[in-house]
Design a protein around this motif. Sequence first.
Motif, PDB file in Angstrom:
ATOM      1  N   UNK A 117       0.839  -1.203   0.000  1.00 16.50           N
ATOM      2  CA  UNK A 117       0.000   0.000   0.000  1.00 16.50           C
ATOM      3  C   UNK A 117       0.873   1.251   0.000  1.00 16.50           C
ATOM      4  N   UNK A 118       1.974   1.220   0.733  1.00 22.69           N
ATOM      5  CA  UNK A 118       2.868   2.371   0.769  1.00 22.69           C
ATOM      6  C   UNK A 118       3.508   2.629  -0.586  1.00 22.69           C
ATOM      7  N   UNK A 119       3.685   1.568  -1.376  1.00 23.11           N
ATOM      8  CA  UNK A 119       4.225   1.727  -2.727  1.00 23.11           C
ATOM      9  C   UNK A 119       3.254   2.478  -3.631  1.00 23.11           C
ATOM     10  N   UNK A 120       1.955   2.428  -3.310  1.00 17.49           N
ATOM     11  CA  UNK A 120       0.960   3.235  -4.022  1.00 17.49           C
ATOM     12  C   UNK A 120       0.949   4.649  -3.456  1.00 17.49           C
ATOM     13  N   UNK A 121       1.033   4.741  -2.144  1.00 15.96           N
ATOM     14  CA  UNK A 121       0.926   6.021  -1.453  1.00 15.96           C
ATOM     15  C   UNK A 121       2.021   6.993  -1.890  1.00 15.96           C
ATOM     16  N   UNK A 122       3.248   6.510  -2.023  1.00 16.93           N
ATOM     17  CA  UNK A 122       4.382   7.416  -2.276  1.00 16.93           C
ATOM     18  C   UNK A 122       4.266   8.178  -3.593  1.00 16.93           C
ATOM     19  N   UNK A 123       4.107   7.518  -4.754  1.00 17.94           N
ATOM     20  CA  UNK A 123       3.996   8.309  -5.988  1.00 17.94           C
ATOM     21  C   UNK A 123       2.741   9.162  -6.042  1.00 17.94           C
ATOM     22  N   UNK A 124       1.633   8.669  -5.453  1.00 16.10           N
ATOM     23  CA  UNK A 124       0.406   9.475  -5.445  1.00 16.10           C
ATOM     24  C   UNK A 124       0.624  10.754  -4.651  1.00 16.10           C
ATOM     25  N   UNK A 125       1.277  10.637  -3.497  1.00 16.93           N
ATOM     26  CA  UNK A 125       1.517  11.804  -2.648  1.00 16.93           C
ATOM     27  C   UNK A 125       2.475  12.779  -3.322  1.00 16.93           C
ATOM     28  N   UNK A 126       3.599  12.252  -3.815  1.00 15.77           N
ATOM     29  CA  UNK A 126       4.612  13.126  -4.414  1.00 15.77           C
ATOM     30  C   UNK A 126       4.088  13.863  -5.636  1.00 15.77           C
ATOM     31  N   UNK A 127       3.220  13.210  -6.406  1.00 13.86           N
ATOM     32  CA  UNK A 127       2.693  13.855  -7.611  1.00 13.86           C
ATOM     33  C   UNK A 127       1.512  14.767  -7.308  1.00 13.86           C
ATOM     34  N   UNK A 128       0.861  14.590  -6.132  1.00 10.12           N
ATOM     35  CA  UNK A 128      -0.264  15.461  -5.774  1.00 10.12           C
ATOM     36  C   UNK A 128       0.221  16.806  -5.245  1.00 10.12           C
ATOM     37  N   UNK A 129       1.311  16.816  -4.481  1.00 11.13           N
ATOM     38  CA  UNK A 129       1.765  18.050  -3.829  1.00 11.13           C
ATOM     39  C   UNK A 129       1.917  19.213  -4.808  1.00 11.13           C
ATOM     40  N   UNK A 130       2.632  19.058  -5.953  1.00  7.65           N
ATOM     41  CA  UNK A 130       2.757  20.217  -6.852  1.00  7.65           C
ATOM     42  C   UNK A 130       1.445  20.650  -7.482  1.00  7.65           C
TER      43      UNK A 130
END
Length: 418
Positions: A117-130
């Motif tokens: 689940x964290x492997x999904x969370x990381x790219x989703x989070x990093x790409x949402x911030x900008x």
Amino acid sequence: MTGHPTLAALRVPGLRRYLAGQLPSVTCSWAQVVALSWVVVERDPDALGWLVACQFAPSLLLGPWFGAVADRHDRKRLLMLAEAGLGVVAGCYAVASAAGILDLPLIFVLAVTWGVINAVDTPARRSLVPMLVPSSAAAGASALSGTVLLVGMAAGSAVGATLTATVGVTITFAANAFSFFADVVLLATIRVGPSPRVRRAAGQIRDGLRHVGRTPELRAPLFALAVTATLGFTVQVSVPIFVRVSLHGGPGLVGVGLTAVTAGGLVGALAAAARGEPGPQALPRAALVMATGLAVTASAPTTAVALTGLVVVGAAWSAFIAFVLAILQRGDPAMTGRVMSLFAVILLGGSAAGAPLTAAMISLAGPRAALAVSALATLAAIAGRRALLSRPNVGGASTSSSCHERRPGPSDATPRSG
């Protein structure tokens, strides 16, 4: 929106809500790390390494694919689902602990589930911030996100130790589960534009790798990150042994040494946030400072000098990571998820590979020599970055429109400010 990028980012309500959800969530997650480590060590200390492997392996194996998933779907919704999933896993830890059935096999199953689940969370989070702020404030948003992460890590370690000792691990796990669901509620209130979705197609992971490979402004910082994460920032192995062997310290001093690195990291994150958008020389300067801190630590004649060097190392490493993220987030929005997943794979993979390499080096030449090699590796990483930036783009395609970190040249009289 004008003004300093960090202040401009803070003026955006969506980012403020995002950070308000992240701080307690990260704090409670690190409290869970402490509690779970205690549970495993009580049962079998040798199993702690396998626990870490179970949590990190999914990101290494599945990270690029989940990066493509983040580019295909709505990033906010994907992040909410991932946060809810992590909350469910934390809740399972709490229920199993309360029922007295939290044994090692179940811990490993839950750890692997957490890692996936964290492997999904990381790219989703990093790409949402900008996406939460105007492009001119993206660097400030990234730096603020990194600052919250470091504050949460530092606070979470203390909170975890306190909760585990006073109310027990079950309450600690339950608190983490609650923090994730609270974060989901806050994320639901954030208004953000549509994600730049990419239609599902064959070869999208390869497309992401090729995009990085033919874009010097992306491949160069990722190369520098790979070398530095593997051979430069090895404090999780080198510091405890250095303190015990070279400084003749006990467990208390080991904790002080690691705290020095964490405290320096917080200073570095704040400095990166204050700087905002990194200029062309921000990354090499951070690496030079880090190499200096490593060299000072390696040659330190006293404990005070060594701790000072470790503070510098932590500050420079934190700034280095913030600058790499800011550079990567300037690229093609349709590729952001895949690029961010590659960032996570390199960072985690470098740390995982660097630990045994550093241990072997210490065994052969001692901890001071290992720290000196880390300093040299950090300098080599920046030299390699410069060489990659100087190479022509594959196929001769220009990338200036997709990424803004330009190679210094006669026309670059003034680096980008921030």
